[in-house]
Design a protein around this motif. Structure first.
Motif, mmCIF file in Angstrom:
data_model
loop_
_atom_site.group_PDB
_atom_site.id
_atom_site.type_symbol
_atom_site.label_atom_id
_atom_site.label_comp_id
_atom_site.label_asym_id
_atom_site.label_seq_id
_atom_site.Cartn_x
_atom_site.Cartn_y
_atom_site.Cartn_z
ATOM 1 N N ARG A 53 -4.986 -2.116 -11.072
ATOM 2 C CA ARG A 53 -5.636 -0.861 -11.456
ATOM 3 C C ARG A 53 -5.376 0.250 -10.454
ATOM 4 N NH1 ARG A 53 -9.945 -4.494 -13.019
ATOM 5 N NH2 ARG A 53 -11.102 -4.031 -11.120
ATOM 6 N N SER A 54 -4.539 0.002 -9.458
ATOM 7 C CA SER A 54 -4.191 1.060 -8.504
ATOM 8 C C SER A 54 -2.809 0.779 -7.946
ATOM 9 C CB SER A 54 -5.205 1.143 -7.355
ATOM 10 O OG SER A 54 -5.015 0.073 -6.437
ATOM 11 N N VAL A 55 -2.147 1.826 -7.492
ATOM 12 C CA VAL A 55 -0.819 1.672 -6.921
ATOM 13 C C VAL A 55 -0.894 0.906 -5.604
ATOM 14 C CG1 VAL A 55 1.232 2.880 -6.094
ATOM 15 C CG2 VAL A 55 -0.027 3.767 -8.081
ATOM 16 N N ALA A 56 -1.917 1.167 -4.793
ATOM 17 C CA ALA A 56 -2.048 0.446 -3.529
ATOM 18 C C ALA A 56 -2.192 -1.050 -3.765
ATOM 19 C CB ALA A 56 -3.240 0.975 -2.740
ATOM 20 N N ASP A 57 -2.957 -1.437 -4.785
ATOM 21 C CA ASP A 57 -3.070 -2.860 -5.097
ATOM 22 C C ASP A 57 -1.729 -3.443 -5.539
ATOM 23 O OD1 ASP A 57 -5.726 -3.019 -4.428
ATOM 24 O OD2 ASP A 57 -6.424 -3.580 -6.435
ATOM 25 N N HIS A 62 16.800 -1.807 -5.593
ATOM 26 C CA HIS A 62 16.310 -1.982 -4.219
ATOM 27 C C HIS A 62 15.503 -0.790 -3.710
ATOM 28 C CE1 HIS A 62 18.991 -5.369 -4.368
ATOM 29 N NE2 HIS A 62 20.043 -4.576 -4.479
ATOM 30 N N ASP A 63 15.209 0.171 -4.587
ATOM 31 C CA ASP A 63 14.444 1.346 -4.154
ATOM 32 C C ASP A 63 12.999 1.244 -4.630
ATOM 33 O OD1 ASP A 63 14.303 3.617 -2.671
ATOM 34 O OD2 ASP A 63 15.414 4.901 -4.057
ATOM 35 N N ASP A 64 12.435 0.046 -4.595
ATOM 36 C CA ASP A 64 11.077 -0.196 -5.074
ATOM 37 C C ASP A 64 10.046 0.626 -4.311
ATOM 38 O OD1 ASP A 64 11.396 -3.158 -6.680
ATOM 39 O OD2 ASP A 64 12.884 -2.689 -5.162
ATOM 40 N N ALA A 65 10.212 0.764 -3.012
ATOM 41 C CA ALA A 65 9.227 1.489 -2.209
ATOM 42 C C ALA A 65 9.136 2.948 -2.644
ATOM 43 C CB ALA A 65 9.587 1.390 -0.729
ATOM 44 N N ARG A 66 10.267 3.547 -2.967
ATOM 45 C CA ARG A 66 10.251 4.950 -3.410
ATOM 46 C C ARG A 66 9.577 5.076 -4.776
ATOM 47 N NH1 ARG A 66 15.819 7.851 -2.897
ATOM 48 N NH2 ARG A 66 15.114 8.040 -0.742
ATOM 49 N N VAL A 67 9.830 4.123 -5.661
ATOM 50 C CA VAL A 67 9.156 4.139 -6.963
ATOM 51 C C VAL A 67 7.648 4.072 -6.774
ATOM 52 C CG1 VAL A 67 8.801 2.804 -9.085
ATOM 53 C CG2 VAL A 67 11.114 3.173 -8.213
ATOM 54 N N LEU A 68 7.190 3.182 -5.919
ATOM 55 C CA LEU A 68 5.754 3.058 -5.663
ATOM 56 C C LEU A 68 5.197 4.326 -5.024
ATOM 57 C CD1 LEU A 68 5.682 -0.628 -4.409
ATOM 58 C CD2 LEU A 68 4.456 0.251 -6.417
ATOM 59 N N ARG A 69 5.961 4.950 -4.130
ATOM 60 C CA ARG A 69 5.487 6.174 -3.482
ATOM 61 C C ARG A 69 5.322 7.296 -4.508
ATOM 62 N NH1 ARG A 69 8.810 9.802 -0.331
ATOM 63 N NH2 ARG A 69 10.378 8.150 -0.224
ATOM 64 N N ALA A 70 6.253 7.407 -5.439
ATOM 65 C CA ALA A 70 6.105 8.432 -6.482
ATOM 66 C C ALA A 70 4.927 8.120 -7.391
ATOM 67 C CB ALA A 70 7.393 8.529 -7.293
ATOM 68 N N ALA A 71 4.740 6.836 -7.720
ATOM 69 C CA ALA A 71 3.590 6.462 -8.544
ATOM 70 C C ALA A 71 2.288 6.787 -7.840
ATOM 71 C CB ALA A 71 3.658 4.971 -8.879
ATOM 72 N N ARG A 72 2.226 6.521 -6.543
ATOM 73 C CA ARG A 72 1.008 6.839 -5.780
ATOM 74 C C ARG A 72 0.790 8.349 -5.692
ATOM 75 N NH1 ARG A 72 -3.940 7.165 -4.861
ATOM 76 N NH2 ARG A 72 -4.518 7.707 -2.727
ATOM 77 N N THR A 73 1.857 9.093 -5.551
ATOM 78 C CA THR A 73 1.722 10.552 -5.507
ATOM 79 C C THR A 73 1.131 11.065 -6.812
ATOM 80 O OG1 THR A 73 3.594 10.747 -3.988
ATOM 81 C CG2 THR A 73 2.965 12.729 -5.213
ATOM 82 N N TYR A 74 1.640 10.558 -7.929
ATOM 83 C CA TYR A 74 1.084 10.985 -9.202
ATOM 84 C C TYR A 74 -0.367 10.536 -9.339
ATOM 85 C CZ TYR A 74 -0.182 11.659 -13.919
ATOM 86 O OH TYR A 74 -0.895 12.064 -15.010
#
Length: 483
Positions: free
Chosen positions: A231-235, A452-464
């Motif tokens: 239910r959250s990007v951090a999780d 291999h750019d999973d961290a960037r995908v997660l960072r954009a998801a968290r930003t949104y």
């Protein structure tokens, strides 16, 4: 967002089952509550909500409470095993779990077992001290984009139990989205974590292929990924930390990451080059879906990204995907006695008989399409850091159907045009909630990165999520929850 219940200021008084994993761990650390009380809250939520949703095929209450008691003692003695210790967790009923049957939605598997071995992700969760509460529903052999099986029936949506949760990880998404635990593990061979995440207003990422090991090997081969449903990007980042990494049983597993996916999660997207493709050049969207996804693209632009509306200029690879998919499905049946095909989902049988019995040349032609698609997307990401699309062109439709009423095709690939291409290319792809329609059903934003750019995908998801999103929990015993 119509009917949404923002909980950002409600944590102290919230039901424990509705908290995120990070919030639960913070409570364990402070002594506000224990893994035992949190697990009891989740089990109570399952008892209240699952009769309407049918998200679980098996709940192991005794085992979960025993694991929670052990975790409670670790926290009390100041020796927790990590950020998953004591977190109630559900496992899609595709993944082997010691002591619990893995039925995969079929009558072809005898639940008597024995069940002596954990899949890699389950083993990692045990090592981390997670509390395994049960197995979640899946269509037979996880073959399609809605969750119904001839053995266990259909799974409903927390926003409205009369509509589908999507699939094939629909049980996991329904559990997480309704407050029956903070996170789950699903699998995705053509959209199977992203489809239900979009339909249920939850968050997920299909990681780069090989980042999360799989064993036994999926019959769908290198199309299939495992990933977190939260239910959250951090999780999602925290759970990916737990389940990612090398396992000797998976020949294609990547090395264990040296850096946490939580590192840099809050760093924003200033200056990132993001391509926004509403249709990938060949799809067609419900107008409200497109409106909400366009609004999400504007949020990312306001956060400093350079957002350009552009298509990647690829052709729909559906024909090649279906050859690969149904060849895999056909191989599933090879391990069962003659006549097994007569006992399976009739639509799966049709797919195997019409699309899964081709020649080696047909398979190699499909692989050639796949390799060319990977090349095209590799070149595309030289110009753009990320690609965003709708996760789904539609919202959830009537439970028990294979496609929306009046749809021209019954095949799940006909209404999931934006998910399966990125299984063929093995790229990371997340789905994050981006609003609800006037009918009160969720819409998902898909964020795709280079391999291999999973961290960037997660960072954009968290930003949104931070700038424009809301976190939804829809307990179905709340009379106002369905709208």
């Amino acid at each position: 967002m119509t009917g949404a219940r923002s909980r950002s200021a409600e944590v102290p008084g919230a039901e424990l089952s509705a908290l995120t994993a990070a919030e639960l761990v913070a409570g364990y650390r402070s002594g506000a509550f224990t893994p035992t009380t949190a697990t009891r809250s989740v089990l109570d939520a399952i008892e209240a909500s699952d009769p309407a949703l049918n998200a679980f095929v098996r709940v192991d209450a005794d085992g979960a409470l025993a694991q929670a008691a052990a975790s409670t003692e670790r926290w009390r003695s100041g020796r927790p095993l990590g950020p998953a210790d004591g977190v109630p967790t559900s496992i899609k009923d595709i993944l082997w779990t010691v002591g619990l049957p893995t039925i995969r939605g079929t009558w072809l598997i005898d639940e008597a077992g024995p069940w002596p071995e954990d899949a890699p992700v389950v083993a990692r969760l045990r090592e981390a001290g997670a509390v395994l509460v049960g197995k979640t529903s899946t269509p037979e052999f996880a073959w399609k984009g809605v969750t119904d099986s001839i053995r266990f029936g259909s799974t409903g949506n927390p926003w409205d139990p009369s509509v589908t949760s999507g699939g094939s990880s629909g049980g996991a998404a329904a559990a997480v989205g309704s407050g029956m635990g903070p996170w789950a593990v699903g699998t995705d061979g053509g959209g199977s974590v992203r489809i239900p995440a979009a339909f249920t207003g939850t968050m997920t990422i299909k990681p780069t292929y090989g980042l999360v090991p799989l064993y036994p090997a999926s019959p769908f081969g290198t199309l299939s990924h495992a990933g977190p449903m939260t239910r959250s990007v951090a999780d999602a980042a925290a759970l990916l930390d737990v389940i990612a990494g090398r396992d000797s049983r998976d020949w294609s597993a990547m090395p264990t990451p040296a850096v946490s996916f939580l590192d840099g999660l809050e760093d924003g997207i200033d200056g990132l080059r993001i391509a926004f493709s509403p249709t990938l050049g060949y799809g067609q969207n419900d107008p409200e879906v497109e409106q909400l996804v366009r609004a999400a693209a504007a949020v990312l632009a306001a956060e400093g990204a350079q957002v350009e509306e552009v298509d990647p200029e690829i052709a729909d690879p559906v024909d090649a995907f279906e050859v690969l998919w149904f060849c895999g499905a056909a191989k599933v049946l090879d391990s069962y006695p003659p006549g097994a095909i007569e006992q399976i989902d009739p639509l799966l049988r049709e797919g195997i008989e019409t699309k899964g019995r081709g020649s080696a040349g047909d398979y190699l032609d499909a692989m050639a399409v796949r390799m060319d698609l990977g090349r095209q997307m590799g070149r595309f990401h030289e110009a753009y850091d990320l690609l965003i699309t709708p996760t789904m062109p539609i919202t959830a439709f009537e439970r028990g159907l294979q496609a929306p009423q009046g749809w021209p095709s019954q095949w799940w690939t006909s209404w999931t045009p934006y998910t399966y291409p990125f299984n063929m290319t093995q790229q990371p792809a997340a789905s994050v909630p981006c609003g609800t329609t006037t009918a009160g059903l969720p819409v998902g934003l898909q964020i795709v990165g280079a391999r291999h750019d999973d961290a960037r995908v997660l960072r954009a998801a968290r930003t949104y999520e931070r700038a424009g999103g809301e976190r939804f929990v829809r307990p179905v015993d709340d009379p106002g929850a369905s709208r």
